[in-house]
Design a protein around this motif. Structure first.
Motif: not given
Length: 200
Positions: A59-63, A65, A69
């Protein structure tokens, strides 16, 4: 009972192995603490548990949510045909072609007993989905125009029902008369040869 089994499976689509063009069904299943991703060719099953920790990093690396997702990314790749499978000695890898390699999933092959159980669950999930689709398609529409189209106006010509047994049509043979079936055409008269009578 395992908490994973109580969660319904979601079929994402079919994939291929680009080497031998064999097909696989890809499915996901929510579980406590993450998401399970599975593949099956109808005989064997491969599965991977993606933990909440791994999902959080993605989630952090590839935006991304949410876990949904990530599941949507998998689904989109399966439906678009960009996802594919490659088999290895002890497992399989689900590649998301247009996505970074970190989003690929390494899956382990299940034992025969576990695989049969997964396939059984998957089969009934797909059957339930088809039943729901059929039921949704059979609901009457509220539109009066559509309901009239279904019922018809009543002015259509009636179909004639055959009251007796059907008569077999005989194939016309060469030489049969077209006007009077069953009789053969007669050859044109050639006349009388009187010389034969005089000779007697």
């Amino acid at each position: 009972m395992d908490q994973t089994d109580s969660q319904p499976k979601t079929v994402l689509g079919t994939l291929i192995d680009r080497k031998d063009r064999s097909k696989y069904v890809c499915f996901t299943q929510r579980r406590a603490g993450g998401l399970s991703v599975g593949l099956s060719n109808g005989e064997d099953v491969w599965k991977a548990d993606v933990s909440e920790e791994s999902l959080s990093q993605m989630k952090k690396s590839f935006s991304l949510k949410s876990t949904e997702d990530y599941a949507l990314k998998l689904k989109g790749a399966c439906r678009s045909g960009s996802a594919f499978v490659s088999l290895q000695e002890d497992g399989a890898v689900l590649h998301l072609d247009s996505e970074p390699a970190d989003l690929n999933v390494s899956l382990s092959k299940l034992t025969d007993l576990e695989g049969r159980s997964e396939l059984k669950d998957l089969l009934f999930k797909m059957a339930d989905s088809l039943t729901q689709l059929d039921a949704a398609g059979a609901t009457p529409t509220s539109s009066p125009i559509k309901s009239l189209q279904k019922k018809g106006t009543g002015f259509e010509p009636r179909k004639q029902q055959s009251s007796g047994p059907t008569v077999a049509v005989r194939k016309r043979l060469p030489g049969d008369s077209i006007i009077n079936p069953g009789t053969r055409r007669k050859r044109a008269a050639t006349g009388v040869d009187f010389d034969d009578g005089d000779a007697a």
